[in-house]
Write a protein that holds these residues in place. Structure first.
Motif, PDB file in Angstrom:
ATOM      1  N   VAL B  78      37.395  -0.140  24.685  1.00  0.00           N
ATOM      2  CA  VAL B  78      37.402   0.513  26.003  1.00  0.00           C
ATOM      3  C   VAL B  78      38.820   0.626  26.550  1.00  0.00           C
ATOM      4  O   VAL B  78      39.181   1.643  27.149  1.00  0.00           O
ATOM      5  N   LYS B  93      38.967   4.339  33.942  1.00  0.00           N
ATOM      6  CA  LYS B  93      38.957   2.889  34.108  1.00  0.00           C
ATOM      7  C   LYS B  93      37.975   2.298  33.122  1.00  0.00           C
ATOM      8  O   LYS B  93      36.846   2.762  32.988  1.00  0.00           O
ATOM      9  N   SER B  94      38.410   1.239  32.425  1.00  0.00           N
ATOM     10  CA  SER B  94      37.534   0.581  31.463  1.00  0.00           C
ATOM     11  C   SER B  94      36.919  -0.665  32.098  1.00  0.00           C
ATOM     12  O   SER B  94      37.525  -1.294  32.964  1.00  0.00           O
ATOM     13  N   TYR B  95      35.721  -0.990  31.655  1.00  0.00           N
ATOM     14  CA  TYR B  95      35.014  -2.161  32.166  1.00  0.00           C
ATOM     15  C   TYR B  95      34.332  -2.916  31.020  1.00  0.00           C
ATOM     16  O   TYR B  95      33.776  -2.309  30.111  1.00  0.00           O
ATOM     17  N   THR B  96      34.404  -4.235  31.084  1.00  0.00           N
ATOM     18  CA  THR B  96      33.587  -5.045  30.176  1.00  0.00           C
ATOM     19  C   THR B  96      32.136  -4.947  30.643  1.00  0.00           C
ATOM     20  O   THR B  96      31.850  -4.408  31.714  1.00  0.00           O
ATOM     21  N   GLN B  99      31.730  -6.657  34.009  1.00  0.00           N
ATOM     22  CA  GLN B  99      32.348  -5.890  35.093  1.00  0.00           C
ATOM     23  C   GLN B  99      31.498  -4.682  35.476  1.00  0.00           C
ATOM     24  O   GLN B  99      31.481  -4.274  36.642  1.00  0.00           O
TER      25      GLN B  99
END
Lengths: 417, 417
Positions: B78, B93-96, B99
């Motif tokens: 990501v 925007k990347s998210y786990t 998140q």
């Protein structure tokens, strides 16, 4: 029962085999009856590999996404180290920075720790676990993943030790302690049994790469007992604490050198009040860190100043000076590279006048010219030509009685994270 | 303005170059005016490399630590994909998983999603971002990092599409849709324009690896419009939805084969009430998944049963049978391997009697013996010897009018995550 924080750097866990050896060391500590919290960095080259991947995709990646990327390195380490401890038959639990309750500022790439909520770690310790925390990372209040910047894992370890009120914070690295000077340059360098926070801070800032300055500051501020020791031997290491025991006749504790020095001279500056504030204010606003400043007196046509900046900031500093020439008039700005700052550090200097003079004499005996001088209560720094640096360091080491008969143990290149 | 969820598997982002191509595809979607949420798997071999590292350290690592380790794979993806989109001048925007608000059960290695809190994703979309979510992962209520097991990224995509009420969930993979059968076996396999959830579910369970059954179930339950299409071409793909349009004269939609079949026969089982419940209850309690069950009638000395299990469970099943022989007496238990289950699937079967007979005839025309049969409303499965499998599939494909003149596009080995 003591609570110990143990921190292992990237080269200490650089291979799965080393990882298993570190696990044994941690288990040994636990078997002594201590409660153990471990902080680990990313394995060996992991971080560099990730940075390479990023730069293949985007030469200028957003800091937020770099943090997202790089924090995986430590997460891999904690998971594998936990597995290695389980393999030895002991319970362990790994945690990311956010899971460990490490709250940071909302900046990316170099966030400062603002708070630690240690409840989850204490709960895991109470359940009999060895707790393993990913170094270098935390989470902002808004739930963003952040990193602490260079030396971040040292800071994680020290901050955790403070929050957990640990009895000791042990920094394991590839050298077996803090030396009077770089043992790769001076074979008879002396390993220090003890050093004060202030002395360590000066040495760390001066380029002794074993401990990151920010971690030392944090330790000093929170009175965390630190020990720096080798991952590969059982040698005693160096204790860093408030007041270090002074060895008989030793005034100077250590000698450090910083090769990352450029000197900028601004000649014929118009000598009006506020001119210094304007000039260095403009440099500061442009994030240029100025180290030593020397004013060489007012002559006809204005004052002459010299100051040092890092080599990387040299051109930027000249550009800033050019841009403010209308507000801060001067005749010309020049620069000099190929310089080095050599420093002697020791808390005992305060009560020993003449240490600076002794330093100048030792340097001049090697036939080297001193270009700039700066002093503090526990430090004297001289800027000299880089060339005969090793001779200068050896001469100072001898002059201040630091030579030892033993040959130093050196594990390899120092770690920075 | 539509909201689209796009999911890319590991081979679609297997190299940084492919990653950049996927980024372009995502940006194109955004430029059409859609709001875009992307789910990504770990790059190519990342997961396997991490598993190898773990096994060097501990052959039997704790599931919690495996989740901690493996989730880094998607986190790397990501972050890099976000950088690739930024490189193209767009905000991302990347998210786990945690998140992105993906809450799962507290099990490790195969947790089910229990809830999704999409507020953070909506906020990022409202700010004009392309949102990139790590597939395959989530967080338990207790803040533990979990994984969803095989096919997990498909499930993440479908679950997100449901929670976000997305207009479409696009699954990008290395084939350009769902085929009437494996196009690597039958060159004239037909790409389906549409397929119903139920048909897809049967095909997925029968080993068509393009979509994971759990993701299809989730889509069916939440009426998520799914499309399966290629990452490498602009072909239309296959739409998966409630009711698929029936093509003229096509009763059977697809043919699938499952090579992972072992048959166990239990002969001379004492014929008392409850004996079947005891036997299959014991197998279920030992987590053995029994597929087809056939009772071949009662003879002298008791009843004979056959059932199929996966090849991996075969020995375990025999062990369970041996362990209950005192409660459930039988004469002997045998097994047979080298079998395959071939199945025809189609919602049209319900109203077309004689489809099973047509299948038996096609198989017998190839000279193959049918060992077991199982039917449902939209499926007929036959267990046969594995050997002439390709001939059987080709014969069935022709018999049910599925052959097409076009040659299928095949990108490479199918993805499973």
């Amino acid at each position: 029962m003591s609570l110990i924080v143990m921190k292992f750097g990237g080269s200490s866990v650089g291979t799965t085999e080393r990882m298993s050896r570190v696990a044994q060391r941690i288990v040994d500590k636990k078997l002594q009856g201590d409660r153990v919290v471990v902080v680990v960095s990313a394995m060996g080259d992991t971080t560099d590999d990730l940075i390479d991947k990023a730069s293949e995709i985007n030469a200028n990646p957003p800091a937020r996404e770099m943090d997202m990327l790089l924090t995986t390195g430590e997460q891999i380490s904690v998971a594998l180290l936990s597995m290695a401890i389980h393999k030895l038959g002991h319970e362990a639990k790994s945690y990311t920075g956010w899971q460990a309750g490490i709250v940071t500022e909302a900046t990316h790439g170099k966030a400062k720790i603002s708070d630690i909520s240690p409840e989850r770690i204490f709960a895991a310790l109470d359940d009999g676990n060895i707790v393993i925390v990913a170094g270098f990372q935390g989470m902002s209040e808004a739930g963003e993943i952040t990193t602490l910047g260079r030396g971040g894992s040292d800071t994680t370890a020290v901050a955790l030790a403070a929050a957990l009120k640990a009895d000791m914070c042990e920094i394991y690295t590839d050298v077996d302690g803090i030396y009077s000077t770089d043992p790769r340059i001076v074979k008879c360098a002396r390993k220090l049994d003890e050093i004060s926070y202030d002395e360590m801070l000066e040495l760390a800032h001066l380029g002794a790469a074993v401990l990151h300055p920010r971690a030392v500051e944090y330790a000093k501020h929170n009175k965390v007992n630190l020990v720096v020791r080798s991952s590969f031997t059982n040698n005693e290491g160096t204790l860093v604490r408030e007041e270090a025991e002074m060895e008989q006749g030793i005034v100077v504790r250590g000698i450090a050198a910083d090769k990352n020095v450029a000197r900028i001279s601004v000649l014929g500056v118009e000598d009006t009040p506020g001119v210094l504030a304007d000039m260095f204010g403009a440099l500061a606003r442009n994030d240029i860190n100025v180290d030593i400043i020397v004013q060489s007196g007012v002559q006809d046509g204005g004052a002459d100043f010299s100051f040092t900046v890092s080599v990387a900031d040299r051109q930027k500093a000249l550009d800033v000076l050019a841009s403010i020439k209308s507000e801060v008039p001067y005749r010309e700005a020049t620069f000099e590279e190929g310089l080095v700052k050599v420093s002697i550090v020791g808390a005992g200097m305060v009560s020993n006048p003449g240490v600076a003079a002794q330093m100048f004499e030792a340097i001049s005996d090697v036939g080297v010219n001193i270009k700039m001088v700066s002093t503090s209560e526990i430090k004297v720094s001289c800027v000299i030509a880089a060339e005969p640096l090793q001779d200068v360091i050896r001469a100072l080491h001898t002059a201040f009685g630091l030579d030892t008969a033993d040959t130093a143990f050196v594990g390899g290149p120092s770690e920075r994270r």
